[in-house]
Design a protein around this motif. Structure first.
Motif, PDB file in Angstrom:
ATOM      1  N   ALA A   6     -42.391   8.134 -35.957  1.00 14.16           N
ATOM      2  CA  ALA A   6     -40.816   7.926 -35.701  1.00 14.16           C
ATOM      3  C   ALA A   6     -40.446   7.889 -37.121  1.00 14.16           C
ATOM      4  CB  ALA A   6     -40.703   6.231 -34.541  1.00 14.16           C
ATOM      5  N   ARG A   7     -39.446   8.473 -37.234  1.00 18.27           N
ATOM      6  CA  ARG A   7     -38.556   7.887 -38.383  1.00 18.27           C
ATOM      7  C   ARG A   7     -37.761   6.163 -38.700  1.00 18.27           C
ATOM      8  NH1 ARG A   7     -34.487   7.560 -42.359  1.00 18.27           N
ATOM      9  NH2 ARG A   7     -33.320   6.549 -39.975  1.00 18.27           N
ATOM     10  N   SER A   8     -37.442   6.197 -37.343  1.00 22.13           N
ATOM     11  CA  SER A   8     -37.020   4.658 -38.151  1.00 22.13           C
ATOM     12  C   SER A   8     -37.737   3.736 -36.475  1.00 22.13           C
ATOM     13  CB  SER A   8     -35.479   4.338 -38.134  1.00 22.13           C
ATOM     14  OG  SER A   8     -35.101   4.952 -36.620  1.00 22.13           O
ATOM     15  N   VAL A   9     -37.796   2.644 -36.974  1.00 22.43           N
ATOM     16  CA  VAL A   9     -38.187   1.488 -35.463  1.00 22.43           C
ATOM     17  C   VAL A   9     -38.006   0.376 -35.684  1.00 22.43           C
ATOM     18  CG1 VAL A   9     -40.415   0.256 -34.312  1.00 22.43           C
ATOM     19  CG2 VAL A   9     -40.471   2.472 -35.540  1.00 22.43           C
ATOM     20  N   LEU A  10     -36.956  -0.258 -35.473  1.00 19.80           N
ATOM     21  CA  LEU A  10     -36.776  -1.686 -34.794  1.00 19.80           C
ATOM     22  C   LEU A  10     -37.884  -2.576 -34.366  1.00 19.80           C
ATOM     23  CD1 LEU A  10     -33.088  -3.175 -35.243  1.00 19.80           C
ATOM     24  CD2 LEU A  10     -35.120  -4.050 -33.622  1.00 19.80           C
ATOM     25  N   LEU A  11     -38.266  -3.994 -34.744  1.00 21.53           N
ATOM     26  CA  LEU A  11     -39.093  -4.546 -33.995  1.00 21.53           C
ATOM     27  C   LEU A  11     -37.853  -6.466 -33.827  1.00 21.53           C
ATOM     28  CD1 LEU A  11     -41.176  -3.275 -35.834  1.00 21.53           C
ATOM     29  CD2 LEU A  11     -42.608  -3.911 -34.403  1.00 21.53           C
ATOM     30  N   THR A  12     -38.440  -6.807 -31.890  1.00 21.71           N
ATOM     31  CA  THR A  12     -38.017  -7.826 -32.712  1.00 21.71           C
ATOM     32  C   THR A  12     -39.042  -8.847 -31.894  1.00 21.71           C
ATOM     33  OG1 THR A  12     -37.366  -8.190 -29.857  1.00 21.71           O
ATOM     34  CG2 THR A  12     -35.310  -6.764 -31.267  1.00 21.71           C
ATOM     35  N   GLY A  13     -38.840  -9.783 -32.650  1.00 22.74           N
ATOM     36  CA  GLY A  13     -40.267 -11.463 -33.097  1.00 22.74           C
ATOM     37  C   GLY A  13     -41.434 -10.597 -33.682  1.00 22.74           C
ATOM     38  N   SER A  14     -40.523 -10.710 -34.943  1.00 24.51           N
ATOM     39  CA  SER A  14     -41.843 -10.020 -35.991  1.00 24.51           C
ATOM     40  C   SER A  14     -42.611 -10.920 -37.016  1.00 24.51           C
ATOM     41  CB  SER A  14     -40.955  -8.235 -36.631  1.00 24.51           C
ATOM     42  OG  SER A  14     -40.413  -7.572 -35.930  1.00 24.51           O
ATOM     43  N   ASN A  15     -42.424 -12.176 -37.092  1.00 24.36           N
ATOM     44  CA  ASN A  15     -42.465 -13.032 -37.693  1.00 24.36           C
ATOM     45  C   ASN A  15     -44.144 -13.726 -37.210  1.00 24.36           C
ATOM     46  OD1 ASN A  15     -41.186 -14.605 -35.675  1.00 24.36           O
ATOM     47  ND2 ASN A  15     -41.778 -16.492 -37.266  1.00 24.36           N
ATOM     48  N   ARG A  16     -44.843 -13.612 -36.186  1.00 27.46           N
ATOM     49  CA  ARG A  16     -45.812 -14.081 -35.771  1.00 27.46           C
ATOM     50  C   ARG A  16     -46.274 -12.931 -34.499  1.00 27.46           C
ATOM     51  NH1 ARG A  16     -45.175 -19.199 -31.771  1.00 27.46           N
ATOM     52  NH2 ARG A  16     -43.380 -18.561 -30.646  1.00 27.46           N
ATOM     53  N   GLY A  17     -47.671 -13.457 -34.734  1.00 26.65           N
ATOM     54  CA  GLY A  17     -48.595 -13.115 -33.499  1.00 26.65           C
ATOM     55  C   GLY A  17     -48.801 -11.253 -33.163  1.00 26.65           C
ATOM     56  N   ILE A  18     -47.848 -10.845 -31.944  1.00 27.39           N
ATOM     57  CA  ILE A  18     -48.016  -9.354 -31.896  1.00 27.39           C
ATOM     58  C   ILE A  18     -46.722  -8.691 -32.900  1.00 27.39           C
ATOM     59  CG2 ILE A  18     -47.591  -7.880 -30.522  1.00 27.39           C
ATOM     60  CD1 ILE A  18     -48.972  -9.568 -27.889  1.00 27.39           C
ATOM     61  N   GLY A  19     -45.946  -9.465 -32.927  1.00 28.14           N
ATOM     62  CA  GLY A  19     -44.999  -9.256 -33.497  1.00 28.14           C
ATOM     63  C   GLY A  19     -44.877  -8.686 -34.787  1.00 28.14           C
ATOM     64  N   LEU A  20     -45.838  -9.293 -35.582  1.00 26.62           N
ATOM     65  CA  LEU A  20     -46.783  -9.462 -36.949  1.00 26.62           C
ATOM     66  C   LEU A  20     -46.967  -8.236 -37.184  1.00 26.62           C
ATOM     67  CD1 LEU A  20     -45.915 -10.303 -40.302  1.00 26.62           C
ATOM     68  CD2 LEU A  20     -47.107 -11.671 -39.191  1.00 26.62           C
ATOM     69  N   GLU A  21     -48.005  -8.385 -36.396  1.00 27.19           N
ATOM     70  CA  GLU A  21     -49.424  -7.093 -36.087  1.00 27.19           C
ATOM     71  C   GLU A  21     -48.878  -5.781 -36.182  1.00 27.19           C
ATOM     72  OE1 GLU A  21     -53.342  -6.360 -36.890  1.00 27.19           O
ATOM     73  OE2 GLU A  21     -52.415  -7.904 -37.258  1.00 27.19           O
ATOM     74  N   LEU A  22     -47.878  -5.957 -35.671  1.00 26.31           N
ATOM     75  CA  LEU A  22     -47.256  -4.391 -34.724  1.00 26.31           C
ATOM     76  C   LEU A  22     -46.748  -3.470 -35.912  1.00 26.31           C
ATOM     77  CD1 LEU A  22     -45.899  -5.308 -31.388  1.00 26.31           C
ATOM     78  CD2 LEU A  22     -47.035  -2.842 -31.961  1.00 26.31           C
ATOM     79  N   VAL A  23     -46.094  -4.667 -37.158  1.00 25.30           N
ATOM     80  CA  VAL A  23     -45.855  -4.623 -38.268  1.00 25.30           C
ATOM     81  C   VAL A  23     -46.492  -4.228 -39.042  1.00 25.30           C
ATOM     82  CG1 VAL A  23     -44.001  -4.861 -40.606  1.00 25.30           C
ATOM     83  CG2 VAL A  23     -42.940  -5.615 -37.973  1.00 25.30           C
ATOM     84  N   ARG A  24     -47.265  -5.465 -39.074  1.00 27.82           N
ATOM     85  CA  ARG A  24     -48.293  -4.978 -40.643  1.00 27.82           C
ATOM     86  C   ARG A  24     -49.053  -3.548 -40.453  1.00 27.82           C
ATOM     87  NH1 ARG A  24     -51.159  -8.824 -39.361  1.00 27.82           N
ATOM     88  NH2 ARG A  24     -50.278 -10.410 -40.943  1.00 27.82           N
ATOM     89  N   GLN A  25     -49.481  -2.684 -38.863  1.00 27.78           N
ATOM     90  CA  GLN A  25     -50.078  -1.665 -38.476  1.00 27.78           C
ATOM     91  C   GLN A  25     -49.370  -0.643 -39.027  1.00 27.78           C
ATOM     92  OE1 GLN A  25     -52.980  -1.882 -35.076  1.00 27.78           O
ATOM     93  NE2 GLN A  25     -53.297  -4.051 -35.805  1.00 27.78           N
ATOM     94  N   LEU A  26     -47.857  -0.985 -38.358  1.00 24.67           N
ATOM     95  CA  LEU A  26     -47.028   0.691 -38.497  1.00 24.67           C
ATOM     96  C   LEU A  26     -47.111   0.945 -39.575  1.00 24.67           C
ATOM     97  CD1 LEU A  26     -44.407  -0.588 -36.072  1.00 24.67           C
ATOM     98  CD2 LEU A  26     -46.607   1.073 -36.090  1.00 24.67           C
ATOM     99  N   LEU A  27     -46.948  -0.234 -40.373  1.00 26.35           N
ATOM    100  CA  LEU A  27     -46.847   0.065 -42.419  1.00 26.35           C
ATOM    101  C   LEU A  27     -48.072   0.668 -42.675  1.00 26.35           C
ATOM    102  CD1 LEU A  27     -45.744  -3.132 -43.836  1.00 26.35           C
ATOM    103  CD2 LEU A  27     -44.481  -1.278 -43.642  1.00 26.35           C
ATOM    104  N   GLY A  28     -49.732   0.323 -41.637  1.00 28.82           N
ATOM    105  CA  GLY A  28     -51.327   1.045 -42.850  1.00 28.82           C
ATOM    106  C   GLY A  28     -51.153   2.831 -41.665  1.00 28.82           C
ATOM    107  N   VAL A  29     -49.965   2.916 -41.377  1.00 29.04           N
ATOM    108  CA  VAL A  29     -50.257   4.377 -41.012  1.00 29.04           C
ATOM    109  C   VAL A  29     -50.365   5.105 -41.081  1.00 29.04           C
ATOM    110  CG1 VAL A  29     -49.826   3.525 -38.201  1.00 29.04           C
ATOM    111  CG2 VAL A  29     -48.194   4.899 -39.906  1.00 29.04           C
ATOM    112  N   PRO A  30     -50.861   6.719 -42.068  1.00 23.61           N
ATOM    113  CA  PRO A  30     -51.308   7.318 -42.899  1.00 23.61           C
ATOM    114  C   PRO A  30     -49.841   7.902 -43.239  1.00 23.61           C
ATOM    115  CG  PRO A  30     -53.242   8.098 -41.062  1.00 23.61           C
ATOM    116  CD  PRO A  30     -51.844   6.758 -40.348  1.00 23.61           C
TER     117      PRO A  30
END
Length: 257
Positions: A6-30
């Motif tokens: 996906a070219r663009s993704v928006l996540l709510t509740g991103s500062n902790r827990g599942i939201g923060l880990e989603l951001v971290r892992q999305l940044l880490g994909v190839p």
């Protein structure tokens, strides 16, 4: 992974827990998304330090101030995202923000608590989906993909097995009445969204991340947050029109309503 394509993704509740880990892992994909919009109530506050640290190292991560229960904040967030996308659509909206009252039994839950939980867990995803619908439609129109997918245009509502009416007898060791009712309502919202937005090319699915070791899920939970998120991000690329309106768990297995 569909979210990675996906070219663009928006996540709510991103500062902790599942939201923060989603951001971290999305940044880490190839091949990470060109724009990841990570929202939370106070991106400048102490609870968002981990998010700010990620943003300092990743220019494709955009922090957006947002309280999903506040319609004016949702409207303001749309304007921020529109400016950044510069005429393009939004591919993937993940409604992850949620709150939880662990002691809300049927005897003790009150109207104020029930309404507060509904406002964030059910009304919030509805407001977000309404507000970002034009950008999701634009992404669907821009895509050359056939059918429905998360890399084309999708709304993913992070729900819970605790919202399953069928499963209630086996999960009622945690009554959490207000949370259960809000997630059951979110499941209905997802089904309604799937029937309404399907013709516009937008996939709508509810996902249960499991009972996860987070501040909200508690340390008694049996699933590490990184494992849950790996599962969720592995499920996203498998989703298609046949899953539209479904409730699935973090392993892609269907959960009965």
């Amino acid at each position: 992974m569909a979210a990675g394509r996906a070219r663009s993704v928006l996540l709510t509740g991103s500062n902790r827990g599942i939201g923060l880990e989603l951001v971290r892992q999305l940044l880490g994909v190839p091949t990470p998304p060109t724009c990841i919009f990570a929202t939370c109530r106070d991106p400048d506050g102490p609870r968002a330090k981990g998010l700010r640290d990620l943003a300092s190292r990743h220019p494709n991560l955009v922090l957006v101030k947002l309280d999903v229960a506040d319609p004016s904040a949702v409207t303001a967030a749309v304007k921020v995202v529109e400016r950044k996308l510069n005429g393009l659509g939004l591919n993937l909206l993940i409604n992850n923000a949620g709150i939880y009252t662990p002691t809300a039994s049927l005897d003790t839950v009150g109207a104020e608590d029930m309404l507060r939980i509904y406002q964030t867990n059910t009304v919030g995803p509805m407001l977000m989906s309404q507000a970002f619908l034009p950008l999701l439609k634009k992404a669907a129109q821009e895509s050359t993909e056939k059918g429905l997918s998360c890399s084309k245009a999708a709304i993913i509502n992070i729900s819970s097995v605790l919202g399953s009416i069928t499963k209630t007898p086996e999960t009622f060791f945690k009554p959490v009445i207000s949370y259960r009712c809000s997630k059951a309502a979110l499941n209905m919202l997802t089904k309604c969204q799937s029937l309404t937005y399907r013709d516009a090319g937008i996939l709508c699915v509810a996902l249960h991340p499991g009972w996860v070791k987070t501040d909200m899920g508690s340390q008694e939970a049996d699933l590490p947050v990184d494992t849950s998120v790996q599962g969720l991000l592995s499920v996203l690329p498998t989703l298609s029109e046949k899953h539209c309106g479904a409730l699935l768990n973090w392993e892609g297995k269907a959960i009965p309503w």
